[in-house]
Motif scaffolding. Structure first.
Motif, PDB file in Angstrom:
ATOM      1  N   ARG A  84       0.879  -1.310   0.598  1.00  0.00           N
ATOM      2  CA  ARG A  84       0.324  -0.098  -0.185  1.00  0.00           C
ATOM      3  C   ARG A  84       0.731   1.117  -0.062  1.00  0.00           C
ATOM      4  O   ARG A  84       0.438   1.955  -0.485  1.00  0.00           O
ATOM      5  N   ILE A  92      -3.832   4.013  -5.094  1.00  0.00           N
ATOM      6  CA  ILE A  92      -5.018   4.069  -4.693  1.00  0.00           C
ATOM      7  C   ILE A  92      -5.117   5.550  -4.171  1.00  0.00           C
ATOM      8  O   ILE A  92      -6.534   5.875  -4.312  1.00  0.00           O
ATOM      9  N   GLU A  93      -4.647   5.933  -4.648  1.00  0.00           N
ATOM     10  CA  GLU A  93      -5.031   7.880  -4.652  1.00  0.00           C
ATOM     11  C   GLU A  93      -5.499   7.763  -6.106  1.00  0.00           C
ATOM     12  O   GLU A  93      -6.464   9.151  -5.915  1.00  0.00           O
ATOM     13  N   SER A  99      -8.726   1.866  -3.355  1.00  0.00           N
ATOM     14  CA  SER A  99      -8.641   2.692  -1.717  1.00  0.00           C
ATOM     15  C   SER A  99      -9.732   1.896  -0.671  1.00  0.00           C
ATOM     16  O   SER A  99      -9.062   1.713   0.432  1.00  0.00           O
ATOM     17  N   GLN A 103      -8.919  -0.348   2.528  1.00  0.00           N
ATOM     18  CA  GLN A 103      -8.961   0.259   3.900  1.00  0.00           C
ATOM     19  C   GLN A 103      -9.623  -1.122   4.219  1.00  0.00           C
ATOM     20  O   GLN A 103      -9.974  -1.689   5.269  1.00  0.00           O
TER      21      GLN A 103
END
Length: 574
Positions: A84, A92-93, A99, A103
């Motif tokens: 990550r 992820i951004e 994302s 999580q």
């Protein structure tokens, strides 16, 4: 033809341009990062599965090393942090779905980490309790109160159900310890402490174990992989457009080539027809050759079968002859004994008579004794016993020959199976016994202890029969010794056995030695052989994944060396 070449060159130029554009677009994507990231996710999936396996192995296991669970969980943590914060940081951004998937896994991982520590603590105490119980003197397990507690502990260790009232189960042990003899009291006390640890930690261990097993981390990792793949696929959408253009170009080019091929074919129809006719002729000739070869091989097999049956019939005739003779002699002996028995019967009737005459009884006794002496009844009994023994031996010899013939044919066992190769050799020697006797051959066997091998027994029997028959025929002039030895093969890539069959026959020159395994090659006179015996032997050995070779010199005999693999082969040809 010139216009076809111009059109083809234009099509090639268009294809090269599209290919260059596609390569340029594809190079903009870092395929190395994609592969490394995918490998990292796969490593996480593998470690997550390993953790589940270790959890199941650790359940109430007295000798399990719980550090393996902690180490595996730490490896998962390290791999996830690398994924990550390094590999997927930018992705992820740029992808809310990816994302969210990361999580969710992180939340499940943190919860599982806390429960794992609680589970290890409780399960370790249970494992230590089980070790204490296993180390106790076996004598105390015969005590009923301890037996009941032991049964409850066993039930708890093989199920996820809740246990009985621990206090109620352990209360009788306190009184038992108080009443027990001095040498048993420490063992009972240690058992009671171990049982208390097991009962006291069972619920916590079971609850945490069930929760850990039910953690849905595997599908969450699959979701991360799916979202990352979708993100990557979206990134290479532009490249796919050029790829689709190339596909369309390929179909257009294929259509063009088909059109060109059709035009060219029209110009060479006559040539293709000639080639087709010639090919058909060659195919027919090949089929005819195969049929002829199969007929010759079948003829060789039938000839071998005829010789085999003739030999067996000859071997059966000898014991059958003296069995028949013994039966005739036994029939005569029974007739003589019948006269003695008739006299004894008359004497018994006279003795049982109510008005028996002593003189008549004495007369009957004398007649019976004279008959007994005349027929020599005592010798008849002895002779009959010997005749029965000889007959039984003769029948056993016939039975052995019939069993050997059945084992040799093995018509009901044409598939591969595990057998002792010595049985095949012995069966083949029995079937070839007539050849051995006719050619004055002495057989010497030097067998070693060998593992069973996987083979088709009937094929191996045919291999050994062909080889032994050839060796006997090579010694037809002066006889000699046929030495058969077995051993484990050396210098082989796979485990194999070796069979050496050595004769003292006329031997072979170099040319004959080189051609002995060729189909239809024979050194015998015309009409004495088809030249397929050793060719069939070679085919059988190679079909089993083995090797066969010969060493020979004129006047010095021949040695056949056969190696066969021990392991089962995927396919054994007929």
């Amino acid at each position: 033809m010139k216009k076809y070449a111009i059109i083809l060159l234009i099509m090639i130029a268009i294809g090269v341009a599209l290919a260059v554009q596609n390569v340029t677009q594809t190079q903009r994507l870092d395929q190395t990062v994609f592969l490394q990231t995918t490998e990292s996710i796969r490593n996480l999936q593998s470690l997550d599965k390993n953790l589940s396996v270790l959890l199941n192995q650790s359940r109430f296991s007295a000798g399990f090393d719980h550090e393996q669970l902690l180490d595996t969980n730490y490896e998962i943590s390290e791999e996830f942090d690398n994924l990550r914060f390094d590999a997927l940081f930018e992705e992820i951004e740029g992808s809310p779905e990816l994302s969210a998937a990361v999580q969710r896994f992180e939340e499940q991982f943190v919860t599982r980490e806390e429960q794992l520590e609680d589970y290890i603590s409780a399960n370790t105490k249970i494992a230590e309790g089980l070790q204490k119980i296993n180390s106790l003197d076996a004598a105390i397990t015969d005590i009923p109160e301890i037996g009941r507690v032991n049964s409850e502990i066993y039930r708890l260790t093989i199920s996820n159900s809740s246990g009985a009232d621990a206090e109620a189960m352990l209360l009788p042990l306190a009184q038992l310890q108080f009443d027990a003899e001095a040498e048993l009291s420490p063992s009972i006390s240690l058992f009671r402490e171990a049982a208390a640890d097991i009962f006291g930690n069972h619920e916590a261990a079971t609850t945490n174990f069930n929760s850990l097993i039910q953690k849905n981390t595997g599908p969450l990792l699959d979701q991360i992989e799916t979202e990352y793949t979708a993100y990557h696929n979206q990134a290479i959408g532009g490249s796919n457009q050029f790829r689709n253009a190339l596909i369309v170009y390929g179909f257009v080019l294929l259509g063009t080539l088909i059109f060109f091929g059709y035009q060219i074919r029209k110009n060479y129809v006559s040539l293709e027809q000639q080639v087709a006719d010639r090919t058909a002729e060659i195919a027919r000739a090949y089929v005819d050759l195969q049929e002829s070869q199969e007929q010759l091989i079948q003829s060789e097999k039938m000839a071998s079968l005829g010789e085999m049956v003739a030999g067996v019939a000859h071997e059966i005739n000898t014991p059958l002859g003296y069995v028949s003779s013994n039966l005739e002699t036994l029939n005569l002996n029974l007739k003589d004994l019948g006269q003695v028995l008739d006299g004894v019967q008359d004497l018994l009737m006279e003795v049982k008579s109510g008005q028996r005459d002593k003189k008549q009884v004495s007369t009957k006794i004398l007649e019976t004794l004279r008959t007994y002496q005349r027929v020599e009844a005592g010798e008849i009994f002895s002779e009959s016993e010997q005749l029965l023994g000889d007959g039984a031996y003769g029948l056993s010899e016939i039975s052995k020959l019939v069993i050997s013939l059945k084992d040799f044919a093995r018509l009901d066992r044409q598939t591969s199976e595990q057998i002792d190769v010595h049985n095949c050799i012995e069966s083949s020697l029995t079937i070839a016994s007539n050849h051995i006797k006719e050619n004055n051959v002495q057989v010497v066997k030097d067998f070693s202890a060998l593992p069973k091998i996987s083979c088709v027994p009937s094929k191996l029997n045919q291999l050994f029969l062909n080889t032994i028959t050839n060796a006997c025929q090579a010694m037809s002039e002066n006889g000699g010794t046929l030495t058969i030895s077995t051993s484990e093969a050396v210098d082989q890539e796979v485990d194999s056995i070796q069979i050496n069959i050595k004769d003292q026959g006329i031997g072979m020159d170099e040319l004959t030695l080189q051609k002995m395994f060729d189909p239809f090659f024979t050194s015998k006179e015309i009409g004495e052989g088809t030249g397929l015996g050793m060719s069939i032997a070679y085919k059988i050995v190679t079909a089993h994944g083995g090797t066969i070779r010969a060493e020979s010199a004129l006047g010095e005999g021949t040695e056949i060396i056969i190696t066969l693999p021990v392991a089962k082969q995927d396919e054994v040809a007929g």
